[in-house]
Write an enzyme that holds these catalytic residues in place. Sequence first.
Site, PDB file in Angstrom:
ATOM      1  N   CYS A   2       0.834  -1.197   0.000  1.00 42.68           N
ATOM      2  CA  CYS A   2       0.000   0.000   0.000  1.00 42.68           C
ATOM      3  C   CYS A   2       0.875   1.255   0.000  1.00 42.68           C
ATOM      4  O   CYS A   2       2.011   1.218   0.450  1.00 42.68           O
ATOM      5  CB  CYS A   2      -0.891   0.021   1.231  1.00 42.68           C
ATOM      6  SG  CYS A   2      -1.850  -1.481   1.414  1.00 42.68           S
ATOM      7  N   ARG A  27       2.119   1.427  -6.005  1.00 49.06           N
ATOM      8  CA  ARG A  27       2.288   0.548  -4.843  1.00 49.06           C
ATOM      9  C   ARG A  27       1.089  -0.359  -4.622  1.00 49.06           C
ATOM     10  O   ARG A  27       1.196  -1.396  -3.971  1.00 49.06           O
ATOM     11  CB  ARG A  27       2.541   1.375  -3.582  1.00 49.06           C
ATOM     12  CG  ARG A  27       3.797   2.210  -3.637  1.00 49.06           C
ATOM     13  CD  ARG A  27       4.007   2.916  -2.340  1.00 49.06           C
ATOM     14  NE  ARG A  27       4.277   1.998  -1.263  1.00 49.06           N
ATOM     15  CZ  ARG A  27       5.474   1.534  -0.949  1.00 49.06           C
ATOM     16  NH1 ARG A  27       6.518   1.923  -1.639  1.00 49.06           N
ATOM     17  NH2 ARG A  27       5.634   0.697   0.040  1.00 49.06           N
ATOM     18  N   TRP A  78      -3.307  -2.224  -1.617  1.00 44.14           N
ATOM     19  CA  TRP A  78      -3.117  -3.550  -2.210  1.00 44.14           C
ATOM     20  C   TRP A  78      -3.648  -4.515  -1.159  1.00 44.14           C
ATOM     21  O   TRP A  78      -3.076  -4.677  -0.085  1.00 44.14           O
ATOM     22  CB  TRP A  78      -1.635  -3.798  -2.493  1.00 44.14           C
ATOM     23  CG  TRP A  78      -1.388  -5.049  -3.273  1.00 44.14           C
ATOM     24  CD1 TRP A  78      -1.352  -5.162  -4.627  1.00 44.14           C
ATOM     25  CD2 TRP A  78      -1.137  -6.351  -2.750  1.00 44.14           C
ATOM     26  NE1 TRP A  78      -1.097  -6.467  -4.973  1.00 44.14           N
ATOM     27  CE2 TRP A  78      -0.957  -7.222  -3.851  1.00 44.14           C
ATOM     28  CE3 TRP A  78      -1.060  -6.881  -1.463  1.00 44.14           C
ATOM     29  CZ2 TRP A  78      -0.696  -8.578  -3.703  1.00 44.14           C
ATOM     30  CZ3 TRP A  78      -0.799  -8.241  -1.314  1.00 44.14           C
ATOM     31  CH2 TRP A  78      -0.623  -9.067  -2.431  1.00 44.14           C
ATOM     32  N   ASN A 104      -0.296   0.136   6.018  1.00 44.03           N
ATOM     33  CA  ASN A 104       0.381  -0.736   5.063  1.00 44.03           C
ATOM     34  C   ASN A 104       0.984  -1.879   5.862  1.00 44.03           C
ATOM     35  O   ASN A 104       1.617  -1.640   6.881  1.00 44.03           O
ATOM     36  CB  ASN A 104       1.498   0.043   4.349  1.00 44.03           C
ATOM     37  CG  ASN A 104       2.384  -0.850   3.503  1.00 44.03           C
ATOM     38  OD1 ASN A 104       1.957  -1.902   3.030  1.00 44.03           O
ATOM     39  ND2 ASN A 104       3.626  -0.442   3.310  1.00 44.03           N
ATOM     40  N   GLY A 105       0.791  -3.116   5.421  1.00 44.57           N
ATOM     41  CA  GLY A 105       1.369  -4.250   6.133  1.00 44.57           C
ATOM     42  C   GLY A 105       0.283  -5.181   6.642  1.00 44.57           C
ATOM     43  O   GLY A 105      -0.845  -5.181   6.134  1.00 44.57           O
ATOM     44  N   GLU A 490      13.182 -14.378 -17.409  1.00 42.06           N
ATOM     45  CA  GLU A 490      12.748 -12.987 -17.250  1.00 42.06           C
ATOM     46  C   GLU A 490      11.773 -12.590 -18.377  1.00 42.06           C
ATOM     47  O   GLU A 490      10.773 -11.912 -18.121  1.00 42.06           O
ATOM     48  CB  GLU A 490      13.983 -12.064 -17.244  1.00 42.06           C
ATOM     49  CG  GLU A 490      13.700 -10.581 -17.162  1.00 42.06           C
ATOM     50  CD  GLU A 490      13.009 -10.133 -15.884  1.00 42.06           C
ATOM     51  OE1 GLU A 490      12.850 -10.945 -14.955  1.00 42.06           O
ATOM     52  OE2 GLU A 490      12.589  -8.961 -15.825  1.00 42.06           O
ATOM     53  N   LYS A 494       7.952 -11.305 -17.708  1.00 38.48           N
ATOM     54  CA  LYS A 494       7.438 -10.027 -18.209  1.00 38.48           C
ATOM     55  C   LYS A 494       6.117 -10.258 -18.940  1.00 38.48           C
ATOM     56  O   LYS A 494       5.161  -9.509 -18.780  1.00 38.48           O
ATOM     57  CB  LYS A 494       8.441  -9.344 -19.160  1.00 38.48           C
ATOM     58  CG  LYS A 494       9.671  -8.770 -18.518  1.00 38.48           C
ATOM     59  CD  LYS A 494       9.480  -7.428 -17.845  1.00 38.48           C
ATOM     60  CE  LYS A 494       9.247  -7.524 -16.386  1.00 38.48           C
ATOM     61  NZ  LYS A 494      10.279  -7.884 -15.460  1.00 38.48           N
ATOM     62  N   GLU A 497       3.270 -11.209 -16.415  1.00 34.33           N
ATOM     63  CA  GLU A 497       2.768 -10.166 -15.528  1.00 34.33           C
ATOM     64  C   GLU A 497       2.119  -9.011 -16.282  1.00 34.33           C
ATOM     65  O   GLU A 497       1.208  -8.375 -15.761  1.00 34.33           O
ATOM     66  CB  GLU A 497       3.840  -9.675 -14.553  1.00 34.33           C
ATOM     67  CG  GLU A 497       4.991  -8.938 -15.154  1.00 34.33           C
ATOM     68  CD  GLU A 497       6.010  -8.472 -14.098  1.00 34.33           C
ATOM     69  OE1 GLU A 497       5.632  -8.260 -12.936  1.00 34.33           O
ATOM     70  OE2 GLU A 497       7.182  -8.306 -14.454  1.00 34.33           O
ATOM     71  N   HIS A 513      13.616 -33.196 -22.291  1.00 31.06           N
ATOM     72  CA  HIS A 513      13.233 -33.886 -21.053  1.00 31.06           C
ATOM     73  C   HIS A 513      11.793 -33.569 -20.661  1.00 31.06           C
ATOM     74  O   HIS A 513      11.403 -33.791 -19.524  1.00 31.06           O
ATOM     75  CB  HIS A 513      14.200 -33.516 -19.926  1.00 31.06           C
ATOM     76  CG  HIS A 513      15.606 -33.895 -20.235  1.00 31.06           C
ATOM     77  ND1 HIS A 513      16.055 -35.197 -20.149  1.00 31.06           N
ATOM     78  CD2 HIS A 513      16.653 -33.160 -20.699  1.00 31.06           C
ATOM     79  CE1 HIS A 513      17.335 -35.242 -20.511  1.00 31.06           C
ATOM     80  NE2 HIS A 513      17.705 -34.015 -20.865  1.00 31.06           N
ATOM     81  N   LYS A 616       4.114  -3.039  -6.610  1.00 29.39           N
ATOM     82  CA  LYS A 616       5.540  -2.833  -6.878  1.00 29.39           C
ATOM     83  C   LYS A 616       6.403  -3.399  -5.754  1.00 29.39           C
ATOM     84  O   LYS A 616       7.434  -4.010  -6.005  1.00 29.39           O
ATOM     85  CB  LYS A 616       5.795  -1.335  -7.042  1.00 29.39           C
ATOM     86  CG  LYS A 616       7.216  -0.982  -7.395  1.00 29.39           C
ATOM     87  CD  LYS A 616       7.506  -1.297  -8.832  1.00 29.39           C
ATOM     88  CE  LYS A 616       8.935  -0.995  -9.221  1.00 29.39           C
ATOM     89  NZ  LYS A 616       9.327  -1.760 -10.419  1.00 29.39           N
TER      90      LYS A 616
HETATM   91  O1  M6R Z   1      11.761  -4.788  -4.961  1.00 29.34           O
HETATM   92  P1  M6R Z   1      12.284  -6.152  -5.302  1.00 29.34           P
HETATM   93  O2  M6R Z   1      13.381  -6.121  -6.292  1.00 29.34           O
HETATM   94  O3  M6R Z   1      12.695  -6.920  -4.072  1.00 29.34           O
HETATM   95  O4  M6R Z   1      11.068  -6.908  -5.936  1.00 29.34           O
HETATM   96  C1  M6R Z   1      11.165  -8.257  -6.312  1.00 29.34           C
HETATM   97  C2  M6R Z   1      10.008  -8.672  -7.168  1.00 29.34           C
HETATM   98  O5  M6R Z   1       8.796  -8.454  -6.495  1.00 29.34           O
HETATM   99  C3  M6R Z   1       9.976  -7.923  -8.506  1.00 29.34           C
HETATM  100  O6  M6R Z   1      11.164  -8.065  -9.225  1.00 29.34           O
HETATM  101  C4  M6R Z   1       8.792  -8.443  -9.350  1.00 29.34           C
HETATM  102  O7  M6R Z   1       9.038  -9.753  -9.753  1.00 29.34           O
HETATM  103  C5  M6R Z   1       8.554  -7.532 -10.554  1.00 29.34           C
HETATM  104  N1  M6R Z   1       7.150  -7.300 -10.710  1.00 29.34           N
HETATM  105  C6  M6R Z   1       9.039  -8.125 -11.810  1.00 29.34           C
HETATM  106  O8  M6R Z   1       8.778  -7.312 -12.907  1.00 29.34           O
END
Ligand code: M6R
Length: 621
Positions: A2, A27, A78, A104-105, A490, A494, A497, A513, A616
């Site tokens: 949040c 956030r 969030w 937040n939390g 990666e 991408k 997500e 395999h 984020k």
């Molecule tokens: O802030 P951080 O680098 O610790 O975050 C880690 C992951 O949450 C972050 O890389 C997430 O996988 C991204 N959404 C990827 O694009």
Amino acid sequence: MCGIVGYVGHRRALDVVVEALRRMEYRGYDSAGIAILDGQGGLAVERKAGRLSNLEAELDEIGEEHFTGTAGMGHTRWATHGRPTDRNAHPHRDASGKVAVVHNGIIENFAPLREELEKSGVELASDTDTEVAVHLVARAYEEGPTAGNFVDSARSVLRRLEGAFTLVFAHADHPGTIVAARRSTPLVVGVGDGEMFIASDVAAFIEFTREAVELGQDQVVVITEDSYTVTDFDGNSEVDTRPFTIDWDLAAAEKGGHDYFMLKEIEEQPAAVADTLRGHFVDGRIVLDEQRLSDQELRDIDKVFVVACGSSYHSGLVAKYAIEHWTRLPVEVELASEFRYRDPVLDRSTLVVAISQSGETADTLEAVRHAKDQKARVLAVCNTNGAQIPREADAVLYTRTGPEIGVASTKAFLAQMAANYLVGLALAQARGTKYPDEVAREYQDLAAMPEKIAELLTGMDPVRALARELSDSPAVLFLGRHVGYPVALEGALKLKELAYMHAEGFAAGELKHGPIALIEDGLPVIVVMPSPKGRAVLHSKLLSNIREIQARGAVTVVIAEEGDETVRPFADHLFEIPSAPSLLQPLLSTVPLQVFAAEVAQSRGYDVDKPRNLAKSVTVE
Ligand code: M6R
């Protein structure tokens, strides 16, 4: 997760709070809400499920005149406890409507507290863990030893809470004061001229001040228009805080002509890598200036663990190849969420590299704490100055990308890889596994990468065109080997997500395999080719893999080094990247995959800055 803001000053709080929420919407964006103190005993609260724009529309309808006052707070959510509905949106209020909270939390002991409140006749209006806090503060203000004292009432409740939280309280009868507290989730103070801010992120107040104060663990801050006072939860004022000046400006937090932050951040990658490297090669030596580990400590290391989540974890996978190659130290890369639950073998001679853009990720933070408990040395690679992970680490190397607002990591990912290479070279230098001239050569290769990334970015139109063409595919597979394998992971992350498309990354050697069973007519498979010069054996093996999948009907999309003609006959679509040393190639091969995912997502009509269900910073486990 949040985003939280609080303000006391001379401006109209409504404007400050809503603008701050806009800057922190990355956030969390399940719902948003504000509370404004009118200065005459009134507290106006409005909250709405969905994006901030829903709340803004509601505010327009109600009329701004109902939100007068120069103090207030806001929240962008969030969801953890309770669905993202209007009634679960923050701020929450007590029964009198005079006290409000945003959070937040997670308050882990909310269930017994809720039961206690319900037994005493309090009716709770939401499904959240947060709401208990506001009722408890209201009760502490009404009766008992802290009656009539807002700040002490808040502190007495904070002492009862378990979990990780940032909480902000406002009281209608104390319109010039906002009380906030933090435990394991972020909170910074912005110190203005006749105005004070508190927020989860400095982006919230960068427009008004660049002077900030980082708070420590279990601290309470009370802001008025001209003061901020920090204590612990018991009210002791001998606590550790760190004033700092924010070294980026408002422009860095704006879209700069792009439709989405993410697209701007992809373009910023050459600068992000260059800035991360800047100042770390001085007089022929790698210098990690924020480092607090001595050369002797680096020499004593006999094993490296890399811990991280998501894209940061993928950057760690790339680091493994480089660090092992340069230092001959064994490197294990582990998802932070798994690390501490499996009793890893750690001791004083273990280096744990914790990689986190936000520096707040709960799993990575807990992994750091676990490593420190076991006496391991911890080096944080982080993009956020003063966040909790670098605070708790023994040493820190900052990536210098400026704020990354798009939820999907792009420039932070490239900058993390650059920082990780620096860590590898620093270790090799300290341990003598590379001669100084070799370290210098590796660094020069690294320093040449920003220009190559910039060159690559100028040729992305064909990638976008293909992305549009393939945007209806039910799935996309990604294959790579060696450092190309984390790049494949990666690329798949991408696409998942951003475009909500089924995507998987595989080590190409594993194809036969199992994964080859997925290949069918028309399935797009993106292959990250190693350099034909640097990795000739792997190159020929991947070439065979491409033939195998093409023979089974896959549409082959190949990312290959410029001039690699051998691959052309087997690539239905070929994208060339500039030539670079094999270990550094991920700084290039990742870029078309980011662009591809963003374009597919846009073609499918999705907001690439705010993918559904994501936040984020993942500050809860
Ligand atoms: O802030 P951080 O680098 O610790 O975050 C880690 C992951 O949450 C972050 O890389 C997430 O996988 C991204 N959404 C990827 O694009």
